[in-house]
Design an enzyme around this catalytic site. Sequence first.
Site, PDB file in Angstrom:
ATOM      1  N   ASP A  12      23.246 -50.919   7.739  1.00  0.00           N
ATOM      2  CA  ASP A  12      22.662 -49.577   7.741  1.00  0.00           C
ATOM      3  C   ASP A  12      22.738 -48.993   6.339  1.00  0.00           C
ATOM      4  O   ASP A  12      23.819 -48.762   5.802  1.00  0.00           O
ATOM      5  CB  ASP A  12      23.423 -48.667   8.712  1.00  0.00           C
TER       6      ASP A  12
ATOM      7  N   TYR B 110      22.232 -42.979  -0.239  1.00  0.00           N
ATOM      8  CA  TYR B 110      23.583 -43.509  -0.432  1.00  0.00           C
ATOM      9  C   TYR B 110      23.772 -44.027  -1.859  1.00  0.00           C
ATOM     10  O   TYR B 110      24.898 -44.285  -2.286  1.00  0.00           O
ATOM     11  CB  TYR B 110      23.898 -44.626   0.582  1.00  0.00           C
TER      12      TYR B 110
ATOM     13  N   LYS C 104      16.547 -45.478   4.987  1.00  0.00           N
ATOM     14  CA  LYS C 104      16.089 -44.153   5.442  1.00  0.00           C
ATOM     15  C   LYS C 104      15.359 -43.394   4.335  1.00  0.00           C
ATOM     16  O   LYS C 104      15.767 -43.446   3.163  1.00  0.00           O
ATOM     17  CB  LYS C 104      17.292 -43.322   5.918  1.00  0.00           C
TER      18      LYS C 104
ATOM     19  N   HIS D 119      15.365 -39.618   7.547  1.00  0.00           N
ATOM     20  CA  HIS D 119      16.813 -39.394   7.544  1.00  0.00           C
ATOM     21  C   HIS D 119      17.213 -38.067   8.192  1.00  0.00           C
ATOM     22  O   HIS D 119      18.210 -37.992   8.901  1.00  0.00           O
ATOM     23  CB  HIS D 119      17.328 -39.456   6.101  1.00  0.00           C
TER      24      HIS D 119
END
Length: 333
Positions: free
Chosen positions: A57, A62, A92, A125
């Site tokens: 994931d 990130y 995402k 997201h």
Amino acid sequence: MLLCLATATAALTTPTLKLPGTGDAMPAIGYGTWLSKKGEVYEGTKAALATGYKHIDEAWVYMNEAEVGKAISESLADGTLASREELFLTSKLWNNFHRPELVRQGVLESIQALGVEYLDMYLCHFPVAFTPGTVEASSADQVDDVPLGATWTAMEKLVDEGLVKNIGVSNFEIEDLKVVQAVATKPIACNQFETHPYYQRQPLLDYCTEHGIVVTAHSSMGGAANAMSAFHASPPLAQDATIRQIASKHDTTAQAVLLAWALTRPTAIIPKSITPARIAANLEAVLALTLDADDLAAIAMLDKPGLEGCYCHPKTPWLGRSEFTGKTDHYYG
Ligand SMILES: NC(=O)c1ccc[n+]([C@@H]2O[C@H](COP(=O)([O-])OP(=O)(O)OC[C@H]3O[C@@H](n4cnc5c(N)ncnc54)[C@H](OP(=O)(O)O)[C@@H]3O)[C@@H](O)[C@H]2O)c1
């Protein structure tokens, strides 16, 4: 919702969830990658793939997709992964790419950083748009007025182009799902949202199930590493007395109980750890644990309906769209 059994490795059997539309099998246990420090997520991903995880994931925001991509390409090269097809890879769309003309750029940046040709799952997201270039909004003028349906329609084109196989959403409430469903010509394959025993969100899970939307739970262990978990009124979930009693009864950890419970609902889980023993336990100890009816009944009682999730809290600065816009928002009751 179908929870099937599929052989992940000779030693481990990981359940899968069948996605609507494509019928693809999403491994119900994935490796979470958020909040790992620089360098840690490369080692963690290598360890996860070596342990037998087949689902990762990720997300543009990130800021570590290149590290994870390096771990994936090395694992393909050394045979840890037999082929790209063996891996289920999620990323995402960040909030600053919601304008339809920017959606393709959003996915291409992730695909390029990850060093792959396609994603298995691409999620919107958050149901909140930021102005182009804004990574974290801190004022109302950085919240963009882009209809969710317009973003979704642009995401559907990514499937047609072969850049992504399945599309879905994350942190969407029922009202947000309805907005997308009103325009969707492809199924919403997944809704990934925060849920755990203190924040069970059964109506949202039921709505997804009724509409064939597979659910992935994030922050299943309470999201302890996340500073926003301070918004929870309760003590850390892994210290809950009931969870600890169940763990003791089965001679396992509180974390294994939390993750195994999530699988029973059924939801996929994506535990994050950079600690090799925990990476292994979050797969192996969880698969080895079967909760009984008494355990499930006790955990059902832990729900705290008044609790705000970390990700839907009015004081979460970059998500507090009611704070920014002045509109009453269903998120915040
Ligand atoms: N869609 C979204 O908006 C969203 C939001 C949040 C998270 N996510 C995804 O969900 C993933 C998981 O959520 P999360 O990282 O917030 O929280 P989490 O998985 O609930 O917890 C991660 C924390 O628990 C620790 N931990 C992991 N396994 C453990 C074990 N067996 N025993 C004890 N401690 C353990 C980790 O420490 P160490 O790493 O030090 O071992 C880390 O501090 C994220 O990585 C991300 O991929 C998505």
